[in-house]
Enzyme design. Structure first.
Site, PDB file in Angstrom:
ATOM      1  CB  ALA A 173     -24.477  -5.441   1.159  1.00  0.00           C
ATOM      2  CB  THR A 174     -24.988  -3.196  -4.103  1.00  0.00           C
ATOM      3  OG1 THR A 174     -25.158  -4.687  -4.070  1.00  0.00           O
ATOM      4  CG2 THR A 174     -24.439  -2.801  -5.200  1.00  0.00           C
ATOM      5  CG  ASN A 203     -21.669 -14.239  -3.785  1.00  0.00           C
ATOM      6  OD1 ASN A 203     -20.406 -14.312  -3.951  1.00  0.00           O
ATOM      7  ND2 ASN A 203     -22.465 -14.471  -4.661  1.00  0.00           N
ATOM      8  CD  GLN A 252     -23.607 -14.710   1.105  1.00  0.00           C
ATOM      9  OE1 GLN A 252     -24.169 -15.647   1.699  1.00  0.00           O
ATOM     10  NE2 GLN A 252     -24.486 -14.287   0.112  1.00  0.00           N
ATOM     11  CB  SER A 255     -26.766  -7.278   3.274  1.00  0.00           C
ATOM     12  OG  SER A 255     -28.245  -7.483   2.484  1.00  0.00           O
ATOM     13  CG  HIS A 302     -31.517  -9.501   1.788  1.00  0.00           C
ATOM     14  ND1 HIS A 302     -31.600 -10.637   0.781  1.00  0.00           N
ATOM     15  CD2 HIS A 302     -30.713  -8.669   1.021  1.00  0.00           C
ATOM     16  CE1 HIS A 302     -30.816 -10.333  -0.278  1.00  0.00           C
ATOM     17  NE2 HIS A 302     -30.086  -9.138  -0.020  1.00  0.00           N
ATOM     18  CB  THR A 339     -36.221  10.186   4.711  1.00  0.00           C
ATOM     19  OG1 THR A 339     -36.461  11.589   4.575  1.00  0.00           O
ATOM     20  CG2 THR A 339     -37.271   9.888   6.394  1.00  0.00           C
ATOM     21  CB  CYS A 363     -26.156 -10.701  -8.381  1.00  0.00           C
ATOM     22  SG  CYS A 363     -26.284 -10.450  -7.007  1.00  0.00           S
TER      23      CYS A 363
END
Length: 371
Positions: free
Chosen positions: A72-73, A152, A180, A197, A199, A235, A317
């Site tokens: 996502a970053t 978050n 989130q 994201s 995960h 790829t 983070c």
């Protein structure tokens, strides 16, 4: 063998869903074709990527395209590229809420080197931005407004639809970090770009996506073979894409049952933390995020004392940086209040017994510390 801790840090990451693991294995073990190759193995992999793209897009607005990214970053960084075209038209201002994730905040600040003025817009004590103050701040010089759907750290839900309306009324673009909230909270259909994201929804790490409304042009950010519509070369991993797609499909099919389960866990936790104060709005928040504080508490010591529970003193983070939470500071909390705050994140694979046990361990350690 030591027992694994009770996991209550689902804002940092989520366990991989068994169904996601099963979908990914064949693409890791047997189906090794490059999805950008023209032969049958490549076409088979490409088809899996496109199925996954549709599954991920199924939880996003309709009138746009979905680009896969490494996180996502990275997706947020791709989205910020849209401001370059607007700068040529005299728009050199970027507005971000002061409680944004570092992926948004730091990316915005990096644009000061490109001649943009960046305004970190304040929020109230409840963590919610004032629409009246935002309306005054957004002007004909504003290229982009960035605001997070679900915070978050504190779980507060911003009035994104109304913020996007204010942005559009002045000809500005609206970028939303929906990481989130994706799969859990409705995403307003009037945002221009949305970053997600895998995960955070029980999918694999290493893949995210950017949804871009039709008609918005992004410059190439990673040069090379021109994959992902010429914007992000490289790829793609069919395994990661397939895992992301399956995770999104599970969120869609289980949305009601997941929501009811998370609410039950949140209700149980809140009933057990009666001596604590909730940080941020108690009304406009995602129930799976509980950020609370207890006066006089040393959270660093608490985390050391309660190793049988995995929880957080802030975002994953920033937790290793030693910096106090900029989100809690933006709410007006004093340094000691920030240091006495913890974040608990509830997920699909937690049980009521997990909550009861974790709360018992935490409260016992707190009482011992404050005695």
């Amino acid at each position: 063998m030591a027992k694994d801790p009770i996991y209550l840090d689902n804002q940092a990451t989520t366990p991989l869903a068994p169904e996601v693991f099963d979908v990914m294995v064949p693409w890791l073990r047997d189906n090794f074709g490059n999805p950008h190759s023209a032969h049958i193995l490549g076409r088979k992999a490409a088809a899996a990527v496109e199925v996954a793209r549709e599954q991920v897009a199924g939880l996003l607005p309709n009138d746009g395209k979905t680009l896969f990214a490494g996180s996502a970053t990275e997706a947020i960084n791709l989205g910020f590229g849209a401001v370059h075209a607007l700068k040529a038209a005299g728009r050199d201002k970027i507005i971000v809420l002061d409680t944004e994730h570092a992926a948004v905040r730091d990316t915005a600040l990096s644009y000061e080197k490109h001649g943009f003025m960046v305004e970190r817009h304040p929020v109230g004590p409840d963590g919610i931005a004032s629409l009246e103050k935002l309306e005054d701040a957004i002007d004909d010089k504003t290229a982009l407004v960035a605001a997070m759907l679900v915070n978050n750290e504190i779980g507060v839900i911003q009035p994104i639809e109304a913020i996007a309306e204010l942005a559009h009324a002045n000809g500005s673009l609206m970028l939303c970090d929906v990481v989130q909230g994706y799969g859990r909270v409705d995403i307003p259909g009037n945002v221009d770009m949305a970053a997600v994201s895998a995960h955070k929804i029980y999918g694999p790490k290493g893949i995210g996506a950017l949804w871009v409304r039709n008609g918005i042009s992004l410059p190439p950010a990673i040069h090379g073979g021109g994959q992902e519509q010429g914007i992000r070369s490289g790829t793609l991993s069919p395994a990661l894409c397939a895992g992301f797609g399956q995770a999104a499909a599970l969120c869609m099919s289980r949305r009601d049952s997941d929501a009811a389960h998370i609410q039950a866990l949140a209700d149980k936790a809140r009933s057990c933390f009666v001596d604590w104060t909730i940080n941020g709005s108690t009304e406009y928040r995602y129930p799976g995020n509980l950020n609370i504080r207890r006066d006089g508490l040393d959270v660093a010591r608490l985390m050391s004392d309660v190793r049988s529970v995995a929880f957080s003193a802030g975002s994953a983070c920033a937790s290793g940086s030693g910096r106090p939470s900029h989100v809690l500071a933006a709410l007006g909390l004093e340094a000691q209040q920030i240091k006495s705050s913890i974040r608990l994140g509830f997920g699909r694979y937690n049980s009521l017994e997990d909550i009861e046990t974790a709360v018992k361990y935490i409260n016992e350690a707190v009482e011992a510390q404050l005695a």
